[in-house]
Design a protein around this motif. Sequence first.
Motif, PDB file in Angstrom:
ATOM      1  N   PHE A 127      51.563  -6.168  62.712  1.00  0.00           N
ATOM      2  CA  PHE A 127      51.967  -7.170  63.922  1.00  0.00           C
ATOM      3  C   PHE A 127      51.064  -7.300  64.829  1.00  0.00           C
ATOM      4  O   PHE A 127      50.960  -8.491  65.397  1.00  0.00           O
ATOM      5  N   GLU A 128      50.184  -6.198  65.202  1.00  0.00           N
ATOM      6  CA  GLU A 128      49.014  -6.726  66.012  1.00  0.00           C
ATOM      7  C   GLU A 128      48.062  -7.859  65.276  1.00  0.00           C
ATOM      8  O   GLU A 128      47.664  -8.467  65.932  1.00  0.00           O
ATOM      9  N   GLN A 129      47.933  -7.604  64.030  1.00  0.00           N
ATOM     10  CA  GLN A 129      46.930  -8.554  63.277  1.00  0.00           C
ATOM     11  C   GLN A 129      48.056 -10.043  63.430  1.00  0.00           C
ATOM     12  O   GLN A 129      47.047 -10.969  63.736  1.00  0.00           O
ATOM     13  N   TYR A 130      49.120 -10.083  63.575  1.00  0.00           N
ATOM     14  CA  TYR A 130      49.723 -11.496  63.741  1.00  0.00           C
ATOM     15  C   TYR A 130      49.543 -11.747  64.905  1.00  0.00           C
ATOM     16  O   TYR A 130      49.245 -13.081  65.434  1.00  0.00           O
ATOM     17  N   LEU A 131      49.662 -11.084  66.296  1.00  0.00           N
ATOM     18  CA  LEU A 131      49.498 -11.510  67.525  1.00  0.00           C
ATOM     19  C   LEU A 131      47.968 -11.910  67.691  1.00  0.00           C
ATOM     20  O   LEU A 131      47.944 -13.009  68.463  1.00  0.00           O
ATOM     21  N   ILE A 132      47.073 -11.474  67.244  1.00  0.00           N
ATOM     22  CA  ILE A 132      45.669 -11.595  67.280  1.00  0.00           C
ATOM     23  C   ILE A 132      45.497 -12.888  66.535  1.00  0.00           C
ATOM     24  O   ILE A 132      45.060 -13.936  67.309  1.00  0.00           O
ATOM     25  N   TRP A 133      46.058 -13.170  65.482  1.00  0.00           N
ATOM     26  CA  TRP A 133      45.856 -14.355  64.772  1.00  0.00           C
ATOM     27  C   TRP A 133      46.393 -15.621  65.608  1.00  0.00           C
ATOM     28  O   TRP A 133      46.013 -16.429  65.688  1.00  0.00           O
ATOM     29  N   LEU A 134      47.753 -15.162  66.119  1.00  0.00           N
ATOM     30  CA  LEU A 134      48.543 -16.254  66.797  1.00  0.00           C
ATOM     31  C   LEU A 134      47.641 -16.700  67.884  1.00  0.00           C
ATOM     32  O   LEU A 134      47.395 -17.904  68.317  1.00  0.00           O
ATOM     33  N   GLY A 135      47.132 -15.680  68.807  1.00  0.00           N
ATOM     34  CA  GLY A 135      46.505 -15.750  70.007  1.00  0.00           C
ATOM     35  C   GLY A 135      45.233 -16.844  69.576  1.00  0.00           C
ATOM     36  O   GLY A 135      44.918 -17.567  70.373  1.00  0.00           O
ATOM     37  N   HIS A 136      44.570 -16.534  68.461  1.00  0.00           N
ATOM     38  CA  HIS A 136      43.345 -17.471  68.152  1.00  0.00           C
ATOM     39  C   HIS A 136      43.938 -18.628  67.721  1.00  0.00           C
ATOM     40  O   HIS A 136      43.193 -19.771  68.176  1.00  0.00           O
TER      41      HIS A 136
ATOM     42  N   ALA B 208      41.880 -21.029  47.344  1.00  0.00           N
ATOM     43  CA  ALA B 208      42.052 -19.782  48.243  1.00  0.00           C
ATOM     44  C   ALA B 208      42.857 -18.877  47.774  1.00  0.00           C
ATOM     45  O   ALA B 208      42.531 -17.437  48.182  1.00  0.00           O
ATOM     46  N   ILE B 209      43.883 -18.969  47.563  1.00  0.00           N
ATOM     47  CA  ILE B 209      44.675 -18.038  47.009  1.00  0.00           C
ATOM     48  C   ILE B 209      44.126 -17.338  45.886  1.00  0.00           C
ATOM     49  O   ILE B 209      44.198 -15.935  45.801  1.00  0.00           O
ATOM     50  N   ALA B 210      43.460 -17.918  45.009  1.00  0.00           N
ATOM     51  CA  ALA B 210      43.233 -17.258  43.857  1.00  0.00           C
ATOM     52  C   ALA B 210      41.777 -16.416  44.243  1.00  0.00           C
ATOM     53  O   ALA B 210      41.482 -15.397  43.722  1.00  0.00           O
ATOM     54  N   THR B 211      41.056 -16.830  45.361  1.00  0.00           N
ATOM     55  CA  THR B 211      39.933 -15.955  45.835  1.00  0.00           C
ATOM     56  C   THR B 211      40.233 -15.156  46.875  1.00  0.00           C
ATOM     57  O   THR B 211      39.487 -14.500  47.580  1.00  0.00           O
ATOM     58  N   ARG B 212      41.774 -15.193  47.468  1.00  0.00           N
ATOM     59  CA  ARG B 212      42.143 -14.059  48.247  1.00  0.00           C
ATOM     60  C   ARG B 212      41.514 -14.571  49.880  1.00  0.00           C
ATOM     61  O   ARG B 212      41.443 -13.504  50.635  1.00  0.00           O
ATOM     62  N   ASP B 213      41.115 -15.786  49.909  1.00  0.00           N
ATOM     63  CA  ASP B 213      40.553 -16.165  51.370  1.00  0.00           C
ATOM     64  C   ASP B 213      41.966 -16.528  51.947  1.00  0.00           C
ATOM     65  O   ASP B 213      42.350 -17.627  52.416  1.00  0.00           O
ATOM     66  N   ILE B 214      42.300 -15.344  52.683  1.00  0.00           N
ATOM     67  CA  ILE B 214      43.711 -15.302  53.305  1.00  0.00           C
ATOM     68  C   ILE B 214      43.845 -16.153  54.665  1.00  0.00           C
ATOM     69  O   ILE B 214      44.679 -17.226  54.913  1.00  0.00           O
ATOM     70  N   LEU B 215      42.571 -16.135  55.329  1.00  0.00           N
ATOM     71  CA  LEU B 215      42.671 -16.924  56.573  1.00  0.00           C
ATOM     72  C   LEU B 215      42.764 -18.458  56.168  1.00  0.00           C
ATOM     73  O   LEU B 215      43.420 -19.313  56.885  1.00  0.00           O
ATOM     74  N   LEU B 216      41.879 -18.845  55.096  1.00  0.00           N
ATOM     75  CA  LEU B 216      41.956 -20.181  54.661  1.00  0.00           C
ATOM     76  C   LEU B 216      43.378 -20.597  54.214  1.00  0.00           C
ATOM     77  O   LEU B 216      43.869 -21.571  54.832  1.00  0.00           O
ATOM     78  N   ALA B 217      44.025 -19.704  53.293  1.00  0.00           N
ATOM     79  CA  ALA B 217      45.468 -20.094  52.905  1.00  0.00           C
ATOM     80  C   ALA B 217      46.298 -20.233  53.990  1.00  0.00           C
ATOM     81  O   ALA B 217      47.151 -21.289  54.281  1.00  0.00           O
ATOM     82  N   GLN B 218      46.168 -19.398  54.940  1.00  0.00           N
ATOM     83  CA  GLN B 218      47.275 -19.348  55.866  1.00  0.00           C
ATOM     84  C   GLN B 218      46.809 -20.651  57.017  1.00  0.00           C
ATOM     85  O   GLN B 218      47.785 -21.289  57.275  1.00  0.00           O
TER      86      GLN B 218
END
Lengths: 636, 326, 315
Positions: free
Chosen positions: C62-71, C275-285
């Motif tokens: 949840f914290e990760q989500y809030l941080i990501w959302l804040g960014h 991105a999905i194949a390389t697990r580059d999550i931020l890129l995929a998101q």
Amino acid sequence: MTRSSRPSAWKLLRHNHIAFFGLCLFLLVTVIALVAPILPLSAPNDTAPAERLLRPLSEGRLLGTDHLGRDLLSRLIWGARVSISVGLSATLIASVIGSALGLIAGFAGGRTDNVLMRGVDMLMAFPYILLALAIVAALGPGLSNALYAIALVNIPFFARNIRGVTLSLTRRDFVDAARLSGKGPVRILLTEILPNVAPIIVITMSTTLGWMILETAGLSFLGLGAQPPQADLGAMLGEGRKLLFTAPHVSVIPGLMIFALVMSVNLIGDGVRDVLDPKLKSGSLTRPSAMTEVQSADAKSSPAPDISATQDALAVRNLQTEFLVGTDIYKAVGGVSFELGKGECLGLVGESGSGKSVTAMSLLRLAPTPPGRIVSGQIWRSGEDLLSFPLHRIQALRGGEIAYIFQDPLSSLHPLFSVGAQVAEAIQAHQPYSHREAWRAAVSLLEQVRLPNAASIAHSYPHELSGGMRQRVCIAMALANHPQIIVADEPTTALDVTVQAQVLKLMNQQRKQNEAAALLFITHDFGVVSEICDRVAVMYAGRIVEVGAAGEVLNKPAHPYTRLLINCVPIPGRNQDRLPAIPGSPPAVNNLPAGCAFADRCPFAEGDCRNGDIRLRPLGENRFARCIKPLWKTAP
Amino acid sequence: MSMSATLLTASNLTRHYGGGRGWLGRRKPLIQAVQGVDLCIQPGATLGIVGESGCGKSTLARMLVGLDQPSAGHLLLDGKSWPDQSRSERKRLHSQIQYVFQDSLSALNPRKTIRAILEAPMDHLLGMERNARYRRLQELMEAVGLRPELLERYPHELSGGQAQRIGIARALAAQPQILVLDEPVSALDVSIQAQVLNLLQDLQQHYRLAYVFISHDLAVVEAVSDVVAVMYFGRIVEQAPAGELFRSPKHPYTRLLLDSIPLPGKKGLRGESETIELPDPAAPPQGCPFAPRCVNARDKCRHEQPRLRPMEGEERIAACHFPLVF
Amino acid sequence: MWSYIAKRLLFVIPVLFGMTAIVFLIMAMIPGDPATAILGAYATPENIARINRQLGLNHSLFEQYLIWLGHILQGDLGRSYSLNRPVLDEVLERFSATLTLAGASFLLCSLFGLLAGIVSAARQFSWTDRVITLLVLIGISTPSFWLGLLLILVFAVELQWLPASGMNAIYGGGDIQDLLSHLALPAITLAVIATGVIARLTRGAMLEVLRQDYIRTARAKGLNERRVIYRHAFKAALVAIIPVLGIQAGFVLGGAVYIETVFQWPGIGRMLVQAIATRDILLAQGGVLVVATSYVLFNLAADVAQHRLDPRLTS
């Protein structure tokens, strides 16, 4: 309507050749795929490095081999097995969950509906291929995960469709009737609504199955569905893509198989929809063409003009209009003749199904084709037969010399144009007015039909006006080009009685202002006839049974039907204890009896009434009745 | 008839839609569909309710049979408050009052046989056994003048007149004492309409039914009713025994209705010639709602809403400051 | 009208927030450990812990989500580790390529779909109608990724009229003509299914409308058939067609995933698969978020257009 007129769903599907072809193709592929294990095929995953990339029709390899030397025919059949089973399962999962959601949301309404549908909307906020991709990414690649992803992204589609249908069914009277019969909500949902929704669920399933097969193939193509070495059509295509330039058959063949499979499913889907969709079943989804088809031998040969009719505004001779529904021919208008004098108002009176409206529509060929067509007759105007006119001449008459007013003013006005624009358009269709001049003329027409604040009302849309105001707009539209004939088809039937009085007064007023215009007034109400008509023609089962001056026919009807019809209408203030009803109901016009169509309901009928063709016989000046035993005869 | 014999009493029955505040706090318009209606229904008698579209007569009918909840006022059915009752009691009361729909075909489930449709109230309201249901079905079909073969048919195979007879049979299946008939003949052709009206009359005599007969057609209402109530803009504006109402209407609206009916053999309709219709239900006028189109309207009419009050005869009431005199 | 648009825009905000949550949740479920993927052979426990701290993975979900959302709210989508550049830059670059492809495709499918549907309905049961119906059926039954391959075989390999892949020629490319020649095959491939869907729907909607009383009125006024069909009937049919155009816009955007793979188009779809194949999550998101946002906006546009067209919806 007879029972035999509705063949079973299967029979209908069987007779739809294209859908039946699709069904056969699909069944063929399915059966071959099912018996794949016992077919004399090499195993789909057997590699043979020595026989790599053999072309189709090679020795012992009907469709050739792939880059590992695996037999393509075998892989194709095993792949089809996978595609069909995955497609079917995904469809089943999506339809069960989606339909349940839709049924509950549509039936419960209110908050439940809101919560469920917002969730569905959220899912639909993603392009669904992307969502499937993301889900497979999260779950990990694999055939079953691809299946879940495809099923999940298709749930909103089912839910929305089924909810819409359920919602409209829930508002139907029969649900209220079930409530009054003591049924509880769950029972109503399961026994009243579900049986009506079921065909829609089947239609949706059959039309989405093809999609599901395509989508799973797509995920496998991207390497996210079936994993090697499993034989799957999409995966085969994905692997073959790398060899596109050297061995195109490796990718072309599985693609062809997917195409054939999806095509056959779509053909079945269309067939199922045609059979089950109530809108299509009644054959009603056909487009009426620009004018009614004329199949009349006498119209083409154009006999000599009817001299006696030249001083009339219009003279109709033996008009016959039929409707072809399935194999039944409905003789809606079975030989109608009448004259409409200049400046005269002729009432055409009858019950529903008597052919009065079809007669009116046939005059300017507005009866819908298909299923209608005019098979005989002439319509004379100024020495010319309108039935021999080409479309452009008919169009010049429509709304010009001859204008129409229809029954339901709401459905007759275009919902997306302002009423001013619709009136102005009628003017511009026949007069070389600029846009601004036409608008000004439209406003003055709206004033002429006594609409208050015409200038501002011209900007309103039909749904913003009341029924009476809408009908005034329709009248203004009919008056736009100073017509010589106005055909009014039950113009006051959809209106309240006080508003009807207002509109009748307006029409009488307009007639006084323009004495040359003739009016053909179609109605079922003898009161309205007395109010507005000079002469009246009574119709029964597609034919005129009595004609004469309005007052005379009403006070001294000659045909038994006319008299009985007048008598069975209650009159306020008379306080009758019992109404003299006419027994029975009118005959179906696809199966008319010989002789007089009214004989079966007539208290005076005798043997001769049921023989031969009974003609319209003269009974004194301008008075006719289609009866061999009229209620009175002129003194010899 | 004594008051104790009254089957159904409605007092101050009111229904409004909308109102309250919407999203973002905007006020939704309040639509008064029915306002302060008082009625009582006696056994074996017919109360006619006449009015034009939008006058609230259908909403009133739906409240009477329990398909709609009144916003204010209450109903007494068989001496009990109705329809807020326990489930079993509500079922029992439901069998007392039944409804005949205007569009008879749309009130029949297209996927059910006539038999299944007619058996539902016997099964769910009365809990009748199979054999008893069978006998009752034959009796019902005979009562409404239909051949028993029709029982196996589906609604789309019926004509309009047959469908309405089935609608009546379904209502009768629950063995009610009151039938609420909402425009039961307005979708039918005149020759069929007379048949159905006569049938209703026979059934009333045979089963000693009370009718609430709702229609826009004054002539039809007069032909079947003992007492007629005229509705305008959600209210009853006049109520009188049928004959008297037609002989000497007291309310100018009743007069206008009568004057607006075109009669066979007569010419020269009176009625109105201007475009005037019902007031906007979201913004009702302050005084008498009929005042804007009333030829007799005076200042008082535009400011003070008239209440229903007795007119000359004891059984007549009308809501008008200046009733018509003859 | 404007108040309606404002209201709809307000409604878009919660949808967008809901979407970020869904995107984040799905992406967080992707199996595999980014730190291990990044470090490869250097994956010692200390290094993994360090990377996890850098990526913020030591916080709760949840914290990760809030941080990501804040960014995100500050316009920062994070940094792609596999490409070593800001996600936003990469996503926008790729997205503009996809928009070019999807836009061209959408133009094609709307134009031909609407036209085919209208003609087919106006001439119901004629030969034209039958041919169009057959073509439409073939169109919606053809796997687009397979059609792409066939088109490459015919037009790029055999006839050599058009390039088989990429967005620009490697040497001397970059002008509009070069772009168009690269665009032709993928845009057509992508448009085929959507054209079929739109044509079908248009035909059905037109047939439904042509039966209405107001069409009879239009004819009774003496209007010519062209005006009856293109002005009166088509305008009314559009009310039902527009929402589907919105959905098809999303379909074209999503379908680009296949087409970009087949034609090596440097768009966001291919980026997502990688991105999905390389697990580059931020890129995929970031990628999913941008595509989904644009889709919501397309649907909003469709909705507004529908309300503009039909005055009954606003009142």
